[in-house]
Scaffold this motif. Structure first.
Motif, PDB file in Angstrom:
ATOM      1  N   LEU A  64       0.846  -1.166   0.069  1.00  0.00           N
ATOM      2  CA  LEU A  64      -0.005  -0.019   0.157  1.00  0.00           C
ATOM      3  C   LEU A  64       1.009   1.088   0.134  1.00  0.00           C
ATOM      4  O   LEU A  64       1.530   1.265   1.174  1.00  0.00           O
ATOM      5  CB  LEU A  64      -0.798   0.090   1.259  1.00  0.00           C
ATOM      6  CG  LEU A  64      -1.952  -1.141   1.510  1.00  0.00           C
ATOM      7  CD1 LEU A  64      -2.667  -0.880   2.575  1.00  0.00           C
ATOM      8  CD2 LEU A  64      -2.662  -1.423   0.195  1.00  0.00           C
ATOM      9  N   GLY A  65       1.036   1.763  -1.165  1.00  0.00           N
ATOM     10  CA  GLY A  65       2.163   2.810  -1.058  1.00  0.00           C
ATOM     11  C   GLY A  65       2.197   3.280  -2.612  1.00  0.00           C
ATOM     12  O   GLY A  65       1.453   3.077  -3.467  1.00  0.00           O
ATOM     13  N   PRO A  98      -1.440   7.470  -1.522  1.00  0.00           N
ATOM     14  CA  PRO A  98      -2.584   8.565  -2.156  1.00  0.00           C
ATOM     15  C   PRO A  98      -3.721   7.587  -2.659  1.00  0.00           C
ATOM     16  O   PRO A  98      -5.056   8.474  -2.775  1.00  0.00           O
ATOM     17  CB  PRO A  98      -1.708   9.262  -3.134  1.00  0.00           C
ATOM     18  CG  PRO A  98      -0.454   9.130  -2.721  1.00  0.00           C
ATOM     19  CD  PRO A  98      -0.178   7.715  -2.251  1.00  0.00           C
ATOM     20  N   ALA A  99      -3.809   6.453  -3.183  1.00  0.00           N
ATOM     21  CA  ALA A  99      -4.913   5.827  -3.674  1.00  0.00           C
ATOM     22  C   ALA A  99      -5.299   4.764  -2.669  1.00  0.00           C
ATOM     23  O   ALA A  99      -6.317   4.261  -3.145  1.00  0.00           O
ATOM     24  CB  ALA A  99      -4.313   4.861  -4.959  1.00  0.00           C
ATOM     25  N   ASP A 124       4.017   7.626  11.735  1.00  0.00           N
ATOM     26  CA  ASP A 124       3.621   9.100  11.610  1.00  0.00           C
ATOM     27  C   ASP A 124       2.241   9.204  11.456  1.00  0.00           C
ATOM     28  O   ASP A 124       1.750   8.792  10.289  1.00  0.00           O
ATOM     29  CB  ASP A 124       4.382   9.710  10.748  1.00  0.00           C
ATOM     30  CG  ASP A 124       5.914   9.778  11.385  1.00  0.00           C
ATOM     31  OD1 ASP A 124       6.191   9.080  12.398  1.00  0.00           O
ATOM     32  OD2 ASP A 124       6.669  10.165  10.432  1.00  0.00           O
ATOM     33  N   ALA A 125       1.242   9.652  12.345  1.00  0.00           N
ATOM     34  CA  ALA A 125      -0.422   9.998  11.859  1.00  0.00           C
ATOM     35  C   ALA A 125      -0.422  10.676  10.931  1.00  0.00           C
ATOM     36  O   ALA A 125      -1.418  10.628  10.274  1.00  0.00           O
ATOM     37  CB  ALA A 125      -0.808  10.261  13.325  1.00  0.00           C
ATOM     38  N   ARG A 126       0.299  11.775  10.940  1.00  0.00           N
ATOM     39  CA  ARG A 126      -0.066  13.006   9.838  1.00  0.00           C
ATOM     40  C   ARG A 126       1.137  13.207   9.098  1.00  0.00           C
ATOM     41  O   ARG A 126       2.406  13.224   9.516  1.00  0.00           O
ATOM     42  CB  ARG A 126      -0.425  14.263  10.832  1.00  0.00           C
ATOM     43  CG  ARG A 126      -1.669  14.020  11.426  1.00  0.00           C
ATOM     44  CD  ARG A 126      -2.005  15.391  12.172  1.00  0.00           C
ATOM     45  NE  ARG A 126      -3.297  15.374  13.039  1.00  0.00           N
ATOM     46  CZ  ARG A 126      -3.667  16.487  13.645  1.00  0.00           C
ATOM     47  NH1 ARG A 126      -3.072  17.451  13.833  1.00  0.00           N
ATOM     48  NH2 ARG A 126      -5.010  16.105  14.296  1.00  0.00           N
ATOM     49  N   LEU A 127       0.879  13.837   7.725  1.00  0.00           N
ATOM     50  CA  LEU A 127       2.004  14.133   7.001  1.00  0.00           C
ATOM     51  C   LEU A 127       1.728  15.806   6.647  1.00  0.00           C
ATOM     52  O   LEU A 127       0.741  15.967   6.143  1.00  0.00           O
ATOM     53  CB  LEU A 127       1.843  13.458   5.468  1.00  0.00           C
ATOM     54  CG  LEU A 127       2.769  14.033   4.473  1.00  0.00           C
ATOM     55  CD1 LEU A 127       4.339  13.685   4.982  1.00  0.00           C
ATOM     56  CD2 LEU A 127       2.450  13.400   3.167  1.00  0.00           C
ATOM     57  N   PRO A 136      -3.724  12.649   6.050  1.00  0.00           N
ATOM     58  CA  PRO A 136      -3.153  11.409   6.889  1.00  0.00           C
ATOM     59  C   PRO A 136      -2.021  10.871   6.397  1.00  0.00           C
ATOM     60  O   PRO A 136      -1.514  10.701   5.547  1.00  0.00           O
ATOM     61  CB  PRO A 136      -4.447  10.448   6.241  1.00  0.00           C
ATOM     62  CG  PRO A 136      -5.635  11.435   6.072  1.00  0.00           C
ATOM     63  CD  PRO A 136      -4.841  12.458   5.288  1.00  0.00           C
ATOM     64  N   GLY A 137      -1.268  10.426   7.406  1.00  0.00           N
ATOM     65  CA  GLY A 137       0.082   9.778   7.325  1.00  0.00           C
ATOM     66  C   GLY A 137       0.112   8.418   7.171  1.00  0.00           C
ATOM     67  O   GLY A 137      -0.789   7.678   7.397  1.00  0.00           O
ATOM     68  N   CYS A 138       1.333   7.824   6.864  1.00  0.00           N
ATOM     69  CA  CYS A 138       1.383   6.429   6.635  1.00  0.00           C
ATOM     70  C   CYS A 138       0.766   5.518   8.053  1.00  0.00           C
ATOM     71  O   CYS A 138       0.411   4.733   7.910  1.00  0.00           O
ATOM     72  CB  CYS A 138       2.968   5.939   6.705  1.00  0.00           C
ATOM     73  SG  CYS A 138       3.411   4.392   6.684  1.00  0.00           S
TER      74      CYS A 138
END
Length: 218
Positions: A64-65, A98-99, A124-127, A136-138
């Motif tokens: 997932l990436g 992103p998808a 990391d919860a946020r980017l 929303p982060g990874c």
């Protein structure tokens, strides 16, 4: 950075990036006026394929990436499958995707629940994407898979030890001889301290707090 280099100090840029590889980040630094090449940058994404290989060998991975994640996995000898082929996955690898959608969450969590290994580039919860703005982060995606799949992931990036160990290796020094400078208490500072490094925290206002002083209230 220029002053450190002029004084003969080694500098490595350590990032939890799960979307871009080291060479891409080096190019961005250069555009910002900080000369850098790929060996000067240590991106957590670039460690993913080798981290999986060391633990479970060359396997079939459901990623997932980004396309860059697939490249990293394939460069390390892994086979990549898409969400529709999740039953073949021996490992699920999560980055910032992103998808990301319900179908990809369903495939990844089913694979994990069925016994596939579970790796994530970071938690990391946020980017951050701009002043007071974030995506929303990874880590947010990884937590969704963890909750639905019923398993916790192996984490490659900060604050976990492997990325700091490799940074020290590139610098050619022992932990007490290195300083980790960063703006995240949870990843940069916690990880640097756990690795035995001197740490310097830069808060949002640009104030500096060296290791050993209180970080509360910043």
């Amino acid at each position: 950075v220029a002053a450190l280099r002029a004084a003969g100090r080694g500098v490595v840029f350590v990032t939890n990036s799960s979307r871009e590889r080291s060479d891409q980040i080096a190019q961005r630094l250069a555009r910002l006026g900080i000369p850098a090449e790929a060996p000067d940058v240590l991106a957590a994404l670039d460690l993913l394929g080798e981290a999986i290989r060391r633990r479970v060998g060359a396997v079939t991975v459901l990623p997932l990436g980004t396309r860059e994640m697939c490249d990293v996995l394939e460069d390390s000898g892994h086979r990549v499958v898409d969400a529709g082929d999740w039953r073949r996955a021996e490992v699920v690898a999560v980055g910032n995707d992103p998808a990301f959608d319900f179908a990809r969450l369903r495939a990844a969590s089913r694979a994990v629940a069925a016994g596939a290994g579970f790796f994530t580039v970071n938690l990391d919860a946020r980017l951050p994407v701009g002043p007071d703005e974030f995506d929303p982060g990874c880590g947010a995606l990884a937590e969704a898979v963890a909750v639905a799949g019923g398993s916790r992931p192996v984490v490659v990036g900060k604050p976990h030890h492997p990325i700091f160990e490799m940074a020290l290796e590139r610098l050619g020094c022992r932990p007490p001889e290195a300083a980790m400078v960063g703006d995240s208490l949870a990843t940069d500072i916690a990880g640097g301290r756990a690795a035995g490094m001197f740490t310097v925290w830069l808060d949002a206002a640009g104030e500096v707090t060296p290791q050993g002083q209180s970080l509360e209230g910043g």
